[in-house]
Design a protein around this motif. Structure first.
Motif, PDB file in Angstrom:
ATOM      1  N   UNK A  67      19.474  -5.373 -44.670  1.00 20.11           N
ATOM      2  CA  UNK A  67      18.294  -5.637 -43.880  1.00 20.11           C
ATOM      3  C   UNK A  67      18.964  -5.525 -42.187  1.00 20.11           C
ATOM      4  N   UNK A  68      19.853  -5.040 -42.130  1.00 25.51           N
ATOM      5  CA  UNK A  68      20.317  -5.197 -40.331  1.00 25.51           C
ATOM      6  C   UNK A  68      18.930  -3.679 -39.985  1.00 25.51           C
ATOM      7  N   UNK A  69      18.548  -4.070 -38.940  1.00 28.69           N
ATOM      8  CA  UNK A  69      18.095  -2.749 -37.969  1.00 28.69           C
ATOM      9  C   UNK A  69      18.859  -2.007 -37.089  1.00 28.69           C
ATOM     10  N   UNK A  70      18.856  -0.677 -37.709  1.00 32.97           N
ATOM     11  CA  UNK A  70      19.792   0.545 -36.932  1.00 32.97           C
ATOM     12  C   UNK A  70      18.886   1.169 -35.735  1.00 32.97           C
ATOM     13  N   UNK A  71      17.787   1.260 -35.569  1.00 33.28           N
ATOM     14  CA  UNK A  71      17.428   1.684 -34.911  1.00 33.28           C
ATOM     15  C   UNK A  71      16.220   2.553 -35.238  1.00 33.28           C
ATOM     16  N   UNK A  72      14.716   2.614 -33.988  1.00 30.59           N
ATOM     17  CA  UNK A  72      13.251   3.235 -34.981  1.00 30.59           C
ATOM     18  C   UNK A  72      13.701   4.854 -34.759  1.00 30.59           C
ATOM     19  N   UNK A  73      13.582   5.086 -36.038  1.00 30.82           N
ATOM     20  CA  UNK A  73      12.835   6.416 -36.407  1.00 30.82           C
ATOM     21  C   UNK A  73      11.812   7.095 -35.859  1.00 30.82           C
ATOM     22  N   UNK A  74      12.178   7.986 -34.950  1.00 31.87           N
ATOM     23  CA  UNK A  74      11.200   8.877 -34.318  1.00 31.87           C
ATOM     24  C   UNK A  74      10.985  10.760 -34.562  1.00 31.87           C
ATOM     25  N   UNK A  75       9.904  10.991 -34.772  1.00 30.81           N
ATOM     26  CA  UNK A  75      10.000  12.283 -34.590  1.00 30.81           C
ATOM     27  C   UNK A  75      10.564  13.325 -33.146  1.00 30.81           C
ATOM     28  N   UNK A  76      11.663  14.200 -33.728  1.00 28.67           N
ATOM     29  CA  UNK A  76      12.127  15.269 -32.714  1.00 28.67           C
ATOM     30  C   UNK A  76      12.688  16.513 -33.357  1.00 28.67           C
ATOM     31  N   UNK A  77      13.442  17.436 -32.434  1.00 27.96           N
ATOM     32  CA  UNK A  77      13.380  18.896 -33.517  1.00 27.96           C
ATOM     33  C   UNK A  77      13.845  18.376 -34.735  1.00 27.96           C
ATOM     34  N   UNK A  78      14.815  17.373 -34.615  1.00 30.75           N
ATOM     35  CA  UNK A  78      15.391  17.699 -36.647  1.00 30.75           C
ATOM     36  C   UNK A  78      15.324  16.535 -37.455  1.00 30.75           C
ATOM     37  N   UNK A  79      13.639  15.761 -36.545  1.00 34.86           N
ATOM     38  CA  UNK A  79      13.078  14.384 -37.683  1.00 34.86           C
ATOM     39  C   UNK A  79      11.637  14.269 -37.806  1.00 34.86           C
ATOM     40  N   UNK A  80      11.366  14.619 -39.047  1.00 32.33           N
ATOM     41  CA  UNK A  80       9.287  14.937 -39.127  1.00 32.33           C
ATOM     42  C   UNK A  80       8.994  14.103 -40.193  1.00 32.33           C
ATOM     43  N   UNK A  81       7.621  13.352 -39.369  1.00 27.65           N
ATOM     44  CA  UNK A  81       7.490  12.382 -40.508  1.00 27.65           C
ATOM     45  C   UNK A  81       6.332  12.758 -40.508  1.00 27.65           C
ATOM     46  N   UNK A 383      16.548  -5.259 -31.292  1.00 25.47           N
ATOM     47  CA  UNK A 383      15.717  -4.529 -32.721  1.00 25.47           C
ATOM     48  C   UNK A 383      15.418  -5.550 -33.719  1.00 25.47           C
ATOM     49  N   UNK A 384      16.347  -6.563 -33.986  1.00 20.18           N
ATOM     50  CA  UNK A 384      15.888  -7.725 -34.284  1.00 20.18           C
ATOM     51  C   UNK A 384      14.875  -8.107 -34.205  1.00 20.18           C
ATOM     52  N   UNK A 385      15.009  -8.408 -32.792  1.00 22.64           N
ATOM     53  CA  UNK A 385      13.349  -9.380 -32.367  1.00 22.64           C
ATOM     54  C   UNK A 385      11.758  -8.114 -32.306  1.00 22.64           C
ATOM     55  N   UNK A 386      12.425  -6.566 -32.203  1.00 20.95           N
ATOM     56  CA  UNK A 386      11.144  -5.482 -32.675  1.00 20.95           C
ATOM     57  C   UNK A 386      10.220  -5.941 -33.871  1.00 20.95           C
ATOM     58  N   UNK A 387      11.506  -5.928 -35.152  1.00 26.07           N
ATOM     59  CA  UNK A 387      10.936  -5.908 -35.920  1.00 26.07           C
ATOM     60  C   UNK A 387      10.376  -7.166 -36.000  1.00 26.07           C
ATOM     61  N   UNK A 388      10.806  -8.211 -35.826  1.00 24.63           N
ATOM     62  CA  UNK A 388      10.291  -9.591 -36.036  1.00 24.63           C
ATOM     63  C   UNK A 388       8.757  -9.731 -34.743  1.00 24.63           C
ATOM     64  N   UNK A 389       8.883  -9.451 -34.076  1.00 24.81           N
ATOM     65  CA  UNK A 389       7.416  -9.537 -33.684  1.00 24.81           C
ATOM     66  C   UNK A 389       6.400  -8.613 -33.927  1.00 24.81           C
ATOM     67  N   UNK A 390       6.535  -7.217 -33.990  1.00 29.78           N
ATOM     68  CA  UNK A 390       5.602  -6.306 -35.070  1.00 29.78           C
ATOM     69  C   UNK A 390       5.429  -7.397 -36.258  1.00 29.78           C
ATOM     70  N   UNK A 391       5.973  -7.480 -36.653  1.00 28.17           N
ATOM     71  CA  UNK A 391       5.815  -8.594 -37.871  1.00 28.17           C
ATOM     72  C   UNK A 391       5.224  -9.574 -38.076  1.00 28.17           C
ATOM     73  N   UNK A 392       4.740 -10.766 -36.507  1.00 25.05           N
ATOM     74  CA  UNK A 392       4.307 -11.737 -36.374  1.00 25.05           C
ATOM     75  C   UNK A 392       2.741 -11.542 -35.955  1.00 25.05           C
ATOM     76  N   UNK A 393       3.074 -10.288 -34.621  1.00 20.73           N
ATOM     77  CA  UNK A 393       1.716 -10.265 -33.261  1.00 20.73           C
ATOM     78  C   UNK A 393       0.625 -10.078 -34.029  1.00 20.73           C
ATOM     79  N   UNK A 394       0.427  -9.329 -35.386  1.00 22.29           N
ATOM     80  CA  UNK A 394      -0.477  -8.921 -35.935  1.00 22.29           C
ATOM     81  C   UNK A 394      -1.837 -10.023 -37.064  1.00 22.29           C
ATOM     82  N   UNK A 395       0.063 -11.090 -37.256  1.00 17.99           N
ATOM     83  CA  UNK A 395      -0.948 -12.044 -38.045  1.00 17.99           C
ATOM     84  C   UNK A 395      -1.635 -13.454 -37.445  1.00 17.99           C
ATOM     85  N   UNK A 396      -0.528 -13.689 -35.699  1.00 22.61           N
ATOM     86  CA  UNK A 396      -1.086 -13.949 -35.321  1.00 22.61           C
ATOM     87  C   UNK A 396      -2.275 -13.799 -34.032  1.00 22.61           C
TER      88      UNK A 396
END
Length: 634
Positions: A67-81, A383-396
């Motif tokens: 459960x360790x974050x590896x990267x943010x996945x974004x859209x590019x030539x090889x990846x669609x979301x 990356x760990x701080x990013x996912x924690x921040x995104x978890x907290x901020x809306x509830x805060x």
């Protein structure tokens, strides 16, 4: 042959995003950092005075098997979301709000349905079709097929940014009666709808032709924030963190840190001074209990035994959540869940969470370290701080009480059955509709039990617990209902729905460096009712709030220019700004200018010329449909 993925799972962040209604075509992004004001380069209103929408930005992260974050996945030539979103508003078909259905000591009341006389319940839910969007910089995917009776009610739009992240654009904040009737109450108006909403967010990531499922999230479309950058003493993050800490599902912090765990409680208590005059009298500038003054803050952040008495004094003033005695002198001076239904019981007033209180007890004894002020630049986070921040901020940014019924999200969030894993809501299968009918009455036992309405959430199930329309609740839940009290306390939701504010007119006069400091302090100390333009009679006020909510001022941080600073005044203010649509000049403020020798009483001169000579923007002195009050309105 498919290439094996280098990740174990994908998940959407934030797990819950908060969008906020606005009647402008413009928007700003919700903050990605907890406790930080949303970015707003050009203000929270557009050049027509309309309130901008708040838009959450959803991202996808890849995680390893630990459960360790590896990267943010974004859209590019090889990846669609591909994003799949299902929004709904189910308020009108839900049950009436009487009080929170999880109150202790058998305090919860059993409600029946809203709009009970309507036999065709399908007319009450606003249910646009689910929508899909993929690619970068996409827009124009609208939730516009929903109806309340025969009224078309749009619920917003989907867009993507240049990385393929999802943007949920909320609706315009429109509320109305299907039968052209006026609102009559704070939360359960018959035949009424609004365009708040909530729903599920599912996604599929396709990398080099191979599709991967993604852990889903939810979004809640809530009312505007009229005090952005101000926060409740008890936030929803505090409530949810307390739930999981007390259950042992998340670890306790290794050390108690002043800046991370204690300062937010104290700071939010003091900063409420900008939206409630009672708080200003208790904690504001020049008060002995201004705990943010340089002198006090240096003492409070130090573990030195020399300051234990001061720390203990502050701690003992806060209400103990375990105490079952009615303690109205304790703080925070907010109403609690039982207010309005009961008197002289312990939860008529709001306590800290158990976790907050335990932390303050340790702090009072000196069992803490100062720590460091938190980093606020999201781009600098790991990356760990990013996912924690995104978890907290809306509830805060959401209120953690009182839930009567609440503004954004409400009491189910403090029930374990509501959650799948810590901070991630238990979500129904994709496109499964929540159940709307649990019988004629919804008992507290059913409400919190297995198979009940909070045991799995879907489109429309988060906001249905709240008032309909949202404007009538916000115009009702204010402060100081007992008019015999010295201060306008307790308050309900001052950080989101202000009570008394420092007006632009006051700020303009207190910043006049040529005015003596004693007169400047009068203007600093003077607070005006935030809802003053809506009148004083309750039912007309509700009607006007529905029509004119977007005219109300937004409390905005302002830095005092260096050449106008004074030790008796703060350097940073929170000022009511942006009250358009005004039609009548205010002669009392002109009298102030004359009294302060900022202008001479030469009424034959054009008023605009006089005000301009005094350095005052005439548009700030206009109020909405100003008229004298009758004696029975006072």
């Amino acid at each position: 042959m498919a290439v094996k993925a280098d990740f174990a799972k994908l998940a959407i962040y934030p797990p819950l995003g908060i969008a906020r209604l606005g009647n402008s075509d413009e928007y700003f992004f919700a903050s990605d950092v907890p406790g930080i004001e949303p970015p707003h380069e050009n203000g929270y209103k557009d050049n027509q005075g309309r309130i901008k929408k708040q838009v959450p930005r959803f991202r996808i992260y890849a995680f390893d098997e630990n459960n360790k974050p590896l990267r943010e996945v974004t859209a590019d030539s090889s990846t669609t979301i591909e994003w799949r979103v299902n929004l709904a508003n189910r308020k009108a078909s839900w049950y009436n709000f009487l009080n929170a259905l999880d109150l202790p000591d058998n305090q919860s009341k059993t409600p029946d349905h809203r709009n009970i006389k309507e036999t065709d319940r399908s007319k009450l839910n606003i249910l646009p079709t689910p929508k899909k969007i993929q690619g970068t910089d996409q827009k124009g995917v609208y939730f516009n097929e929903g109806y309340f009776y025969d009224i078309n009610v749009p619920l917003g739009e989907l867009q993507t940014d240049d990385k393929g992240r999802l943007l949920v654009i909320p609706a315009d904040g429109t509320s109305a009666s299907a039968f052209n009737e006026d609102p009559t109450t704070f939360a359960n108006n018959v035949g009424w709808h609004d365009d708040t909403a909530d729903g599920t967010i599912y996604a599929t990531v396709t990398i080099n032709g191979t599709p991967y499922p993604v852990t889903p999230a939810m979004v809640a479309v809530t009312p505007p924030n009229f005090g952005p950058g101000l926060f409740a003493v008890v936030t929803m993050y505090d409530v949810v963190e307390d739930l999981f800490l007390q259950l042992g599902e998340i670890p306790q912090p290794k050390e108690l840190e002043f800046w991370k765990h204690i300062y937010p409680i104290i700071s939010r208590t003091v900063q409420t001074q900008w939206v409630n005059h009672g708080f200003f009298m208790l904690f504001g500038q020049n008060s002995p209990s201004d705990y943010l003054s340089h002198e006090n803050l240096l003492k409070l952040m130090s573990p030195d035994p020399l300051y234990r008495d001061l720390r203990t004094e502050v701690f003992q003033w806060y209400r103990d959540p375990a105490n079952k005695n009615y303690e109205p002198v304790k703080i925070p001076p907010f109403y609690g869940d039982a207010f309005g239904e009961y008197t002289d019981v312990y939860n008529v007033d709001l306590p800290l969470t158990k976790t907050q209180y335990e932390r303050m007890a340790k702090w009072a004894q000196g069992e803490f370290v100062p720590g460091n002020k938190p980093e606020t630049n999201f781009e600098n986070f790991t990356l760990e701080q990013q996912v924690q921040s995104l978890t907290e901020a809306p509830l805060e940014e959401c209120l953690g009480g009182p839930f009567h019924p609440g503004i954004e999200i409400t009491w189910p969030f403090r029930q374990r059955i509501f959650w799948d894993t810590p901070f991630r809501i238990k979500i129904l299968p994709e496109n499964e509709a929540p159940k709307d009918d649990y019988g004629q009455f919804l008992t507290p036992e059913v409400a919190v039990g297995p198979g009940g309405p909070i045991d799995g959430s879907g489109p429309g199930s988060l906001t249905r617990w709240l008032g309909v329309p949202w404007q009538t609740d916000e115009a009702s839940c204010l402060s100081g209902y007992d008019t015999t009290t010295y201060l306008t306390l307790p308050s309900f939701w001052a950080a989101r729905v202000p009570n008394q504010v420092l007006s632009e007119s006051s700020f303009k006069r207190l910043t006049d460096k040529d005015l003596n400091i004693y007169q400047r302090l009068k203007h600093f100390d003077y607070r005006q009712d935030w809802l003053r333009d809506l009148g004083t009679q309750y039912l007309p006020k509700l009607k006007k709030m529905v029509q004119r909510w977007h005219f109300l001022g937004i409390i905005t941080e302002v830095q005092l220019p260096a050449d106008r600073q004074n030790p008796a005044l703060p350097n940073v203010f929170w000022v009511e700004a942006g009250r358009p649509g005004f039609t009548t000049d205010d002669p009392t403020f002109e009298q102030v200018l004359v009294a302060e020798h900022a202008q001479v009483p030469m009424m034959e001169q054009p008023r605009a010329m006089l005000l301009d000579a005094a350095g005052v923007d005439a548009s700030s002195l206009r109020i909405l449909e100003r008229k004298p009050l009758r004696r029975d309105e006072m």
